[in-house]
Design an enzyme around this catalytic site. Structure first.
Site, PDB file in Angstrom:
ATOM      1  N   LYS A  38       0.842  -1.200   0.000  1.00 10.46           N
ATOM      2  CA  LYS A  38       0.000   0.000   0.000  1.00 10.46           C
ATOM      3  C   LYS A  38       0.882   1.257   0.000  1.00 10.46           C
ATOM      4  CE  LYS A  38      -0.326  -0.191   5.037  1.00 10.46           C
ATOM      5  NZ  LYS A  38      -1.097  -0.765   6.167  1.00 10.46           N
ATOM      6  N   ARG A 136     -10.600  -0.478  14.883  1.00  6.77           N
ATOM      7  CA  ARG A 136     -10.610   0.228  13.610  1.00  6.77           C
ATOM      8  C   ARG A 136     -11.632  -0.512  12.752  1.00  6.77           C
ATOM      9  NH1 ARG A 136      -4.916   1.001  10.440  1.00  6.77           N
ATOM     10  NH2 ARG A 136      -5.314  -1.191   9.979  1.00  6.77           N
ATOM     11  N   HIS A 170      -5.988  -7.549  12.846  1.00  5.74           N
ATOM     12  CA  HIS A 170      -4.791  -6.700  12.835  1.00  5.74           C
ATOM     13  C   HIS A 170      -4.379  -6.381  14.260  1.00  5.74           C
ATOM     14  CE1 HIS A 170      -1.864  -4.178  10.923  1.00  5.74           C
ATOM     15  NE2 HIS A 170      -2.361  -3.048  11.347  1.00  5.74           N
ATOM     16  N   ARG A 229       1.713 -11.162   6.941  1.00 12.87           N
ATOM     17  CA  ARG A 229       1.289  -9.939   6.255  1.00 12.87           C
ATOM     18  C   ARG A 229       2.200  -8.751   6.592  1.00 12.87           C
ATOM     19  NH1 ARG A 229      -3.878  -9.760   8.555  1.00 12.87           N
ATOM     20  NH2 ARG A 229      -3.287  -7.842   9.567  1.00 12.87           N
ATOM     21  N   TYR A 269      12.901  31.459   6.622  1.00 11.91           N
ATOM     22  CA  TYR A 269      11.639  31.999   7.143  1.00 11.91           C
ATOM     23  C   TYR A 269      11.643  32.071   8.663  1.00 11.91           C
ATOM     24  CZ  TYR A 269       9.506  31.201   2.537  1.00 11.91           C
ATOM     25  OH  TYR A 269       9.200  31.221   1.211  1.00 11.91           O
ATOM     26  N   CYS A 316      12.205  24.933   3.888  1.00 16.87           N
ATOM     27  CA  CYS A 316      11.215  25.579   3.025  1.00 16.87           C
ATOM     28  C   CYS A 316      10.518  24.529   2.171  1.00 16.87           C
ATOM     29  CB  CYS A 316      11.887  26.608   2.124  1.00 16.87           C
ATOM     30  SG  CYS A 316      12.967  27.761   3.001  1.00 16.87           S
ATOM     31  N   MET A 317       9.624  24.977   1.299  1.00 20.17           N
ATOM     32  CA  MET A 317       8.874  24.028   0.478  1.00 20.17           C
ATOM     33  C   MET A 317       9.801  23.240  -0.458  1.00 20.17           C
ATOM     34  SD  MET A 317       5.704  24.697  -2.133  1.00 20.17           S
ATOM     35  CE  MET A 317       4.581  25.340  -0.912  1.00 20.17           C
ATOM     36  N   ASP A 318      10.750  23.936  -1.063  1.00 20.10           N
ATOM     37  CA  ASP A 318      11.540  23.325  -2.123  1.00 20.10           C
ATOM     38  C   ASP A 318      13.030  23.227  -1.829  1.00 20.10           C
ATOM     39  OD1 ASP A 318       9.163  23.358  -3.698  1.00 20.10           O
ATOM     40  OD2 ASP A 318       9.517  25.496  -4.003  1.00 20.10           O
TER      41      ASP A 318
END
Ligand SMILES: *Cc1c(COP(=O)(O)O)cnc(C)c1O
Length: 373
Positions: A38, A136, A170, A229, A269, A316-318
């Protein structure tokens, strides 16, 4: 290095296979192996990982949703695939056409799936999910719910056009140390076995009974039943170093800019870091949009050929900054390891207050996966 790849993740499929074989060697002969792929195989690339697992002899795969399963079928993966999460009834035809196995978590969903199957004149393969303490998904069977839970599972299995191949549960704390976690896990397993037993006495039995996630494969081998699993073990973590597993992802970038900054200047920042000396600052093209958690800001180092370089200022973002003042031989284009071989994803995750799982599956789509051996 291909410099168009500002940042990239090297994936070792050989290490995936190594881990697969190590796990196989721990489980009883005849026990099947379901590989959990997954979340794009925990960030490693579900198609490539599944192909390798299929070639190596895995028996089953699991994903969280229909789209993930469809991607694998589209790439020609032929192994049975279990969908762990919910699929709306509108997609039953697609489940059947793609030859997928759907988890059923309550009686109402069994009824819905059955109605759709009858309309289509086809049969859907299902695995029953039992809630033994995770709280769950699954048929509630604990304590006072036991008889009702058994009744509901029988009713689900007897719906028309459903083929009940498997039953699973699980574990919530199989990877936690301590007596309390052990008691809880043993209680979950004991309840799961009692559910299977009670169903067997009513004439409902399953070819595939499974419950062992990575924690249980390592700590409770007696829970292997018909199939294990594991997820995180395949990717090299979750064994506390005991099994000789190998990490499979190495997140890499390079130094894209170097500049000298005077003492006493704020960096990035919010100015959360202020230089305490004239600083040789490197800028590296990786930020939180690549999956480098912002919570690591000012709290980690990345690995150069000459040793660790402390990260400075907010991520930062990038991009983000690293201090190269003491690493004079690290230059433009020098390689930087974020995690992988010399800094484990588990260590870095701990610094961010999280787990290897989250760091691995946070590596974003923008980061190309480069497959080596
Ligand atoms: C994710 C998942 C697993 C694998 O868990 P690991 O801790 O990575 O081994 C197994 N079973 C279910 C139902 C899951 O959701």
């Amino acid at each position: 290095m291909d410099l168009r790849k500002r940042t990239w993740a090297e994936i070792s499929l050989d290490n995936i296979e190594h881990n697969y074989r190590r796990i196989r060697s721990l489980i009883p002969e005849g026990c099947r192996f379901l590989g959990v792929v997954k979340a794009d195989a925990y960030g490693h690339g579900a198609v490539q990982v599944s192909r390798r697992l299929e070639a190596a002899g895995a028996d089953y795969l699991a994903v969280s949703c229909l789209d993930e399963a469809a991607e694998l079928r589209g790439a020609g993966i032929g192994l049975p695939i279990l969908i762990l999460g919910h699929t709306p009834r509108e997609y039953v035809r697609e489940l059947i056409d793609l030859d997928l196995t759907q988890t059923v978590t309550c009686e109402a969903k069994a009824v819905e799936y059955s109605e759709e199957c009858v309309k289509l004149g086809k049969t859907l393969r299902i695995h029953i999910k039992v809630d033994t303490g995770m709280s769950r998904l699954g048929f509630l069977c604990a304590g006072g719910y036991f008889e009702q839970g058994i009744g509901n599972i029988i009713s689900a299995c007897r719906q028309k056009n459903l083929e009940y191949e498997g039953i699973y549960t699980h574990f919530a704390v199989s990877d936690e140390p301590g007596e309390e976690a052990e008691r809880f896990t043993r209680g979950q397993f004991e309840l799961f076995c009692r559910v299977i037993d009670a169903l067997g006495k009513k004439g409902i039995s399953f070819r595939l009974r499974h419950c062992a996630n990575s924690g249980a494969v390592v700590n409770y081998p007696e829970t292997a039943l018909d199939m294990v699993r594991p997820g995180i073990l395949l990717y090299g973590f979750g064994d506390g170093g005991r099994l000789g597993l190998r990490p499979c992802m190495r997140l890499m970038t390079h130094v894209s800019t170097i500049k000298y900054i005077d003492e006493g200047l704020p960096v990035s920042y919010g100015g959360t870091f202020v230089t305490s000396r004239r600083t040789r600052m490197g800028v590296i093209p990786i930020g939180y949009a690549d999956g480098l958690l912002r919570s690591l800001s000012n709290n980690c180092s990345f690995i150069t050929e000459r040793g660790p370089a402390p990260q400075r200022g907010r991520i930062c973002m990038d991009m983000c900054m690293i201090d190269l003042t003491d690493l004079t031989e690290v230059n433009l284009d020098s390689l930087i390891e974020i995690f992988g071989e010399r800094q484990s994803a588990e260590e870095l995750a701990a610094r961010a207050g999280t787990i290897s799982y989250e760091l691995l599956c946070s590596v974003s789509k923008r980061v190309p996966r480069v497959y080596a051996g």
